[in-house]
Design a protein around this motif. Structure first.
Motif, PDB file in Angstrom:
ATOM      1  N   GLU A  27      40.819  25.822  15.923  1.00 35.63           N
ATOM      2  CA  GLU A  27      39.812  26.695  15.320  1.00 35.63           C
ATOM      3  C   GLU A  27      38.485  26.651  16.057  1.00 35.63           C
ATOM      4  O   GLU A  27      37.816  27.667  16.176  1.00 35.63           O
ATOM      5  N   TYR A  47      36.732  29.908  17.490  1.00 35.68           N
ATOM      6  CA  TYR A  47      35.385  30.264  17.045  1.00 35.68           C
ATOM      7  C   TYR A  47      34.468  30.473  18.244  1.00 35.68           C
ATOM      8  O   TYR A  47      33.722  31.451  18.304  1.00 35.68           O
ATOM      9  N   ASN A  48      34.525  29.551  19.206  1.00 37.38           N
ATOM     10  CA  ASN A  48      33.681  29.677  20.399  1.00 37.38           C
ATOM     11  C   ASN A  48      33.997  30.949  21.168  1.00 37.38           C
ATOM     12  O   ASN A  48      33.092  31.616  21.683  1.00 37.38           O
TER      13      ASN A  48
END
Length: 100
Positions: free
Chosen positions: A33, A37-38
């Protein structure tokens, strides 16, 4: 070569163990995750939606156009010189390097 393998094998097991849920023997649903997300926050939205309160494309365009016009006509504004105050920031200015 075998000494490197004996050092890396336990590390690989420890890293892999973090991703697998011991109860179900499957990957943790949250695995990866942070990387996802990055990637998401670094992706540009090709079709952004702006509200009336948001900055609109072209805001301050008048200032930019005036600056380009001054540049092209040779009427560039003079650079404004700024002074600083004489505060002690700890840098050396030719004196001794410590308390006496």
């Amino acid at each position: 070569m075998s000494s490197k393998l004996t050092l890396l094998a336990p590390a690989a097991l420890l890293i892999g163990a973090c991703a697998v849920d011991p109860a179900t023997q499957s990957f943790d649903p949250g695995f990866g995750e942070a990387q996802k997300y990055n990637m998401a926050i670094q992706t540009i939205d090709p079709d952004p939606v702006y509200t009336a309160e948001d900055a609109q494309p072209g805001d301050n365009g008048d200032k930019g156009a005036a600056a380009v016009k001054r540049y092209r006509t040779g009427n560039v504004k003079a650079v404004e010189m700024m002074g600083t105050t004489g505060g002690g920031s700890g840098g050396s200015s030719g004196g001794s390097s410590g308390p006496q």
